[in-house]
Enzyme design. Structure first.
Site, PDB file in Angstrom:
ATOM      1  CG  ASP A  17      42.332  39.589  34.703  1.00 22.96           C
ATOM      2  OD1 ASP A  17      42.077  40.804  34.586  1.00 22.96           O
ATOM      3  OD2 ASP A  17      43.385  39.164  35.226  1.00 22.96           O
ATOM      4  CD  GLU A  78      40.289  43.944  35.700  1.00 22.02           C
ATOM      5  OE1 GLU A  78      41.229  44.758  35.620  1.00 22.02           O
ATOM      6  OE2 GLU A  78      40.361  42.873  36.323  1.00 22.02           O
ATOM      7  CG  ASP A 151      46.762  36.674  34.995  1.00 22.39           C
ATOM      8  OD1 ASP A 151      46.734  37.892  34.816  1.00 22.39           O
ATOM      9  OD2 ASP A 151      47.803  36.027  35.198  1.00 22.39           O
TER      10      ASP A 151
END
Length: 179
Positions: A17, A78, A151
């Site tokens: 992430d 991501e 996260d």
């Protein structure tokens, strides 16, 4: 999990992430979404007081360490789909670029998923909230509590998303679709 009567090979996925201040990561082993084990979850932090080149260098060094230590088959990052704050979008894009580049240089498979794709694969609903996704990560990885910070939970969700869609990707590739 079986494909065409054969058991799928285990896969190690490193979920990322991306972020410059906080970059979540999760290493997950699995043969699919129902058979996943968390190996490591955490957050890489860089001090906002440091200058950008030094923050990027520190993030790169940590990413390389993760790749060397855990030797993932695939890195799932991501995809930045939309950001209101341009400054945030730039720093997330820079962190994302580092993760993509280092994973490719290391020889890993590299995939990207949008937040909605991840939420849909993990929680069954593309507009699921962060708490809902964290709870599903907890359930799927059989953790005693939802991963923190968010996260790390998001990175684990990325890894689980890839484990969920990897069998389909394999079947499509084997069928030669898209060639």
């Amino acid at each position: 999990m079986f494909a065409n009567g054969r058991q799928l090979a285990p896969m190690r996925v490193l979920g990322i992430d991306p972020g410059l201040t906080r970059c979540g990561y999760a290493v997950v082993d699995g043969k699919g979404p129902g058979a996943a084990t968390a190996i490591s979850l955490g957050v890489i932090r860089t001090p906002a007081s440091d200058e950008l080149p030094y923050r990027l260098a520190a993030l790169r060094a940590e990413l390389v360490e993760l790749l060397q230590e855990f030797r993932p088959d695939v890195v799932a990052v991501e995809r930045v789909f939309f950001q209101v704050n341009v400054r945030t979008a730039m720093s997330v894009g820079q962190a994302s670029g580092l993760a993509l580049c280092e994973a490719a240089a290391f020889g890993c498979g590299v995939v990207q998923y949008t937040p909605n794709e991840v939420k849909d694969a993990v929680a069954g609903y593309g507009a699921a909230g962060k708490e809902q996704v964290a709870k599903m990560v907890q359930a799927r990885l059989k953790l005693s509590k939802p991963p923190k910070p968010a996260d790390a939970a998001d990175a684990a969700a990325l890894a689980l998303c890839h484990l969920a869609v990897a069998p389909l990707h394999r079947r499509v590739a084997a069928a030669g679709v898209g060639r």
